[in-house]
Structures are given as structure tokens and as C-alpha cells.
Write a protein that holds these residues in place. Structure first.
Motif, mmCIF file in Angstrom:
data_model
loop_
_atom_site.group_PDB
_atom_site.id
_atom_site.type_symbol
_atom_site.label_atom_id
_atom_site.label_comp_id
_atom_site.label_asym_id
_atom_site.label_seq_id
_atom_site.Cartn_x
_atom_site.Cartn_y
_atom_site.Cartn_z
ATOM 1 N N SER A 19 0.830 -1.213 0.000
ATOM 2 C CA SER A 19 0.000 0.000 0.000
ATOM 3 C C SER A 19 0.863 1.262 0.000
ATOM 4 C CB SER A 19 -0.942 -0.002 1.208
ATOM 5 O OG SER A 19 -1.780 -1.128 1.193
ATOM 6 N N PRO A 20 1.600 1.513 -1.068
ATOM 7 C CA PRO A 20 2.543 2.644 -1.069
ATOM 8 C C PRO A 20 1.904 4.019 -1.167
ATOM 9 C CG PRO A 20 2.548 1.545 -3.186
ATOM 10 C CD PRO A 20 1.710 0.695 -2.280
ATOM 11 N N GLN A 21 0.649 4.112 -1.653
ATOM 12 C CA GLN A 21 0.072 5.439 -1.847
ATOM 13 C C GLN A 21 -0.109 6.161 -0.520
ATOM 14 O OE1 GLN A 21 -4.250 6.276 -2.370
ATOM 15 N NE2 GLN A 21 -4.379 4.110 -2.966
ATOM 16 N N ILE A 22 -0.066 7.478 -0.590
ATOM 17 C CA ILE A 22 -0.314 8.339 0.569
ATOM 18 C C ILE A 22 -1.612 9.098 0.307
ATOM 19 C CG2 ILE A 22 0.519 10.305 1.910
ATOM 20 C CD1 ILE A 22 3.372 9.401 1.142
ATOM 21 N N SER A 23 -2.643 8.774 1.051
ATOM 22 C CA SER A 23 -3.908 9.506 1.008
ATOM 23 C C SER A 23 -4.289 9.782 2.452
ATOM 24 C CB SER A 23 -4.994 8.699 0.283
ATOM 25 O OG SER A 23 -4.686 8.573 -1.085
ATOM 26 N N GLU A 24 -4.027 10.994 2.902
ATOM 27 C CA GLU A 24 -4.135 11.326 4.320
ATOM 28 C C GLU A 24 -4.951 12.588 4.542
ATOM 29 O OE1 GLU A 24 0.347 9.738 5.584
ATOM 30 O OE2 GLU A 24 -0.061 11.883 5.395
ATOM 31 N N ARG A 25 -5.591 12.654 5.675
ATOM 32 C CA ARG A 25 -6.285 13.866 6.117
ATOM 33 C C ARG A 25 -5.262 14.741 6.842
ATOM 34 N NH1 ARG A 25 -8.892 14.852 11.170
ATOM 35 N NH2 ARG A 25 -10.546 16.433 11.057
ATOM 36 N N ARG A 26 -5.113 15.971 6.384
ATOM 37 C CA ARG A 26 -4.142 16.883 6.979
ATOM 38 C C ARG A 26 -4.817 18.212 7.313
ATOM 39 N NH1 ARG A 26 1.386 15.975 3.337
ATOM 40 N NH2 ARG A 26 1.611 13.735 3.794
ATOM 41 N N LYS A 27 -4.113 19.035 8.055
ATOM 42 C CA LYS A 27 -4.664 20.302 8.528
ATOM 43 C C LYS A 27 -3.772 21.459 8.107
ATOM 44 C CE LYS A 27 -4.380 21.515 12.925
ATOM 45 N NZ LYS A 27 -4.626 21.677 14.374
ATOM 46 N N GLU A 28 -4.417 22.562 7.726
ATOM 47 C CA GLU A 28 -3.698 23.814 7.515
ATOM 48 C C GLU A 28 -4.274 24.851 8.474
ATOM 49 O OE1 GLU A 28 -4.239 25.023 3.456
ATOM 50 O OE2 GLU A 28 -6.419 24.946 3.558
ATOM 51 N N ASP A 29 -3.413 25.664 9.052
ATOM 52 C CA ASP A 29 -3.816 26.638 10.061
ATOM 53 C C ASP A 29 -3.765 28.046 9.504
ATOM 54 O OD1 ASP A 29 -4.252 24.864 12.287
ATOM 55 O OD2 ASP A 29 -2.082 24.597 12.369
ATOM 56 N N LEU A 56 -7.723 16.531 2.136
ATOM 57 C CA LEU A 56 -7.097 15.266 1.770
ATOM 58 C C LEU A 56 -5.886 15.537 0.896
ATOM 59 C CD1 LEU A 56 -7.248 12.068 1.498
ATOM 60 C CD2 LEU A 56 -8.445 12.508 -0.651
ATOM 61 N N ILE A 57 -4.757 14.948 1.232
ATOM 62 C CA ILE A 57 -3.581 14.986 0.365
ATOM 63 C C ILE A 57 -3.431 13.607 -0.271
ATOM 64 C CG2 ILE A 57 -2.075 14.461 2.324
ATOM 65 C CD1 ILE A 57 -0.980 16.488 -0.748
ATOM 66 N N LYS A 58 -3.246 13.583 -1.577
ATOM 67 C CA LYS A 58 -3.084 12.305 -2.288
ATOM 68 C C LYS A 58 -1.783 12.305 -3.076
ATOM 69 C CE LYS A 58 -5.376 9.071 -5.425
ATOM 70 N NZ LYS A 58 -5.062 7.890 -4.583
ATOM 71 N N LYS A 59 -0.979 11.273 -2.855
ATOM 72 C CA LYS A 59 0.284 11.066 -3.576
ATOM 73 C C LYS A 59 0.376 9.584 -3.945
ATOM 74 C CE LYS A 59 3.901 12.840 -1.369
ATOM 75 N NZ LYS A 59 4.555 14.051 -1.946
ATOM 76 N N ALA A 63 -2.726 4.247 -8.166
ATOM 77 C CA ALA A 63 -3.095 4.540 -6.777
ATOM 78 C C ALA A 63 -4.509 5.112 -6.777
ATOM 79 C CB ALA A 63 -2.109 5.523 -6.154
ATOM 80 N N LEU A 64 -5.498 4.275 -6.488
ATOM 81 C CA LEU A 64 -6.903 4.657 -6.554
ATOM 82 C C LEU A 64 -7.441 5.005 -5.175
ATOM 83 C CD1 LEU A 64 -8.152 1.660 -8.757
ATOM 84 C CD2 LEU A 64 -7.307 3.869 -9.557
ATOM 85 N N THR A 65 -8.284 6.020 -5.125
ATOM 86 C CA THR A 65 -9.032 6.363 -3.923
ATOM 87 C C THR A 65 -10.440 6.731 -4.379
ATOM 88 O OG1 THR A 65 -7.014 7.263 -2.921
ATOM 89 C CG2 THR A 65 -9.098 7.819 -1.863
ATOM 90 N N TYR A 66 -11.465 6.082 -3.800
ATOM 91 C CA TYR A 66 -12.816 6.325 -4.297
ATOM 92 C C TYR A 66 -13.836 6.191 -3.170
ATOM 93 C CZ TYR A 66 -12.958 1.171 -4.501
ATOM 94 O OH TYR A 66 -12.899 -0.166 -4.201
#
Length: 279
Positions: A58-68, A77-80, A92-95
Motif C-alpha cells: 500500500s505505497p500510496q499516501i492519502s491522508e487527512r491533513r490540517k492547515e492553520d 485530503l492529500i493524495k500522492k 493509486a486509486l481512492t474512491y
């Protein structure tokens, strides 16, 4: 006209505009804005062509991140396709399932904010009419209405610029800046862009299986502008639209594209032609 009547007329017009804007805002259906801590629970991640070596599960990076910001925070969501330096993750699929199915014959407007983390990259996102099994089997061919962000070089030697792209009968095309009559400039990393895509899921014989695109953001599009008319569905299967889909890849191990990420936020849909904002 008396001053009183004129004042009442102005008040009436103001209230009408306010009511119309409010109606447009409340017509939007939330797909995801990633504010809930468990937002990603509804999203499926699948790496369906994982050629990383040595093998990374599972190499993909799909994460919930925060900006202030000064007065508030925002989650996105950041997707790489993979971490920096990792190549060979080709799909790298996200659905996630849409909150409302778009039936054949219906038109819906989709609203999405995107922000390029960095180039080089290769990303696509949009709407699918396939089941989860079909999405994972077909990857890019699971898309119908498709938006693309990439600066990769194609196999025929064509170098993409990093401008937002749409699907056409002959491949992909850059969106247009109608004020200059030229292709839009590359998306600027670190800038949030608002995108409206009006998706016509009627049958092809009725003028459907197509979508129009509007953009606002950055120095190039300070105001909302229509940037493409009658882009075409990728496969034109003439089926109900059921899922929001994101895809990205690193490219082949011998000639990787790069792992630059794409940020997503505020995914909404609205029945009909709605060029207002969801908030």
C-alpha cells in the motif's frame, strides 16, 4: 417614484438576491469536506498495479491533513502515489460512493477545490459509473467526467504543462482562458482553485455524456470563468454515476513521473446547473 417606494424596491431586490444565493448554497449535497475526524473511513484506497521494488505494501499516501490560518483551521485530503523516492506504483486509486446517484438523463454540478502540492506529478479525478470491483479492474477507464493535473511527458513526446485538463474524443485538452484566447497557464503550487464541472449524464444521442468546466483561483482566474465546453465522458457507458474517483501514479520505474501530491477539499454535488458556492 417616491423615496419610500424606491427604498422598498431596493429592499425587495436585495432580499431576492439573498434568497437566491441562499437557495443555491442549500442545494449542494456534501460528498466530503474532510472536517470529520473519521472522514477517510468512507474512502477506499487500492494500489492495483504496485510494481515497487523492493515491494512496499500500500505505497500510496492519502491522508487527512490540517492547515492553520490566523482565525481558523482547515482539513483536507492529500493524495500522492507514493512517498518521495518510491517509484513503481502505477495505479493509486481512492474512491467513495456518491451521496446521490446521478441517473441517466440527469445533469448534476460537481464542485471541488484542489491545490497542487508540487510538480512533477500525474493525477486524475472525477466521476465513475462503475462498481468498486469495476473501478479497481479498470482504473483510468473507470472514469467518465475526468479532470487531470500533470506535467508528465507522453509516450509520443508531448510535454504537458501542468494546466488543468479535460477529456476529449482525441485524448486530453488543456482548459482555456477565454480572456486571452489561449490555453490556461499551469496550476500554481500552493494555490487553492475552485472547480465547477456541470455533468450531463443524458445519452449521447440526446447531447449528453459530456461536461462543462468553470474555474476560479489564482492570478489567472480571479473571477469564475468558463474554461471548457462539451468535454466528453471517457467511456460513455450511459450508466448511472455512482462514485467519486481519484487516481495517480508514479510512472514506470525506468521513467518515473514524480510523486508530487494533489490536495482535495470541499467535494459537493448539486442537481442541475449550479454555479454558486456550497458555503
Amino acid at each position: 417614484m417616491s423615496v419610500l417606494k424606491f427604498s422598498l424596491l431596493i429592499l425587495s431586490v436585495t432580499l431576492s438576491i439573498f434568497t437566491a444565493n441562499k437557495a443555491r448554497a442549500t442545494d449542494w449535497i456534501l460528498i466530503d469536506n474532510f472536517e470529520a475526524a473519521n472522514s477517510l473511513d468512507k474512502w477506499t484506497k487500492a494500489d492495483t498495479k504496485n510494481d515497487t521494488s523492493p515491494k512496499i505494501h500500500s505505497p500510496q499516501i492519502s491522508e487527512r491533513r490540517k492547515e492553520d490560518f490566523a482565525s481558523k483551521s482547515n482539513f483536507y485530503l492529500i493524495k500522492k502515489p507514493a512517498a518521495e523516492g518510491i517509484v513503481g506504483n502505477r495505479k493509486a486509486l481512492t474512491y467513495a460512493v456518491l451521496p446521490q446517484t446521478v441517473k441517466v438523463g440527469e445533469t448534476y454540478t460537481f464542485y471541488t477545490r484542489i491545490n497542487v502540492e508540487s510538480f512533477p506529478n500525474n493525477h486524475a479525478f472525477g466521476i465513475s459509473n462503475m462498481t468498486p470491483e469495476g473501478i479497481e479492474l479498470n482504473d483510468y477507464n473507470a472514469f467518465e467526467a475526468t479532470l487531470r493535473v500533470t506535467d508528465k511527458t507522453e509516450s509520443n513526446g508531448h510535454k504537458n504543462t501542468g494546466a488543468l485538463m479535460v477529456k476529449t474524443q482525441s485524448g486530453y485538452a488543456n482548459i482555456q482562458n477565454n480572456s486571452t484566447g489561449k490555453d490556461a497557464k499551469p496550476l500554481v503550487p500552493g494555490v487553492w482553485y475552485e472547480i465547477w464541472y456541470v455533468v450531463n449524464n443524458s445519452k449521447s444521442r440526446d447531447g449528453g455524456q459530456s461536461y462543462d468546466v468553470y474555474v476560479k483561483g489564482g492570478d489567472e482566474f480571479p473571477q469564475q470563468q468558463k474554461v471548457y465546453s462539451d468535454a466528453t465522458f471517457r467511456m460513455q457507458r450511459e450508466l448511472p454515476l455512482t462514485h467519486f474517483l481519484m487516481n495517480c501514479n508514479t510512472g514506470p520505474k525506468k521513467q518515473p513521473y514524480g510523486n508530487g501530491g494533489l490536495k482535495y477539499d470541499d467535494l459537493y454535488m448539486s442537481k442541475g446547473h449550479n454555479l454558486g458556492t456550497p458555503f
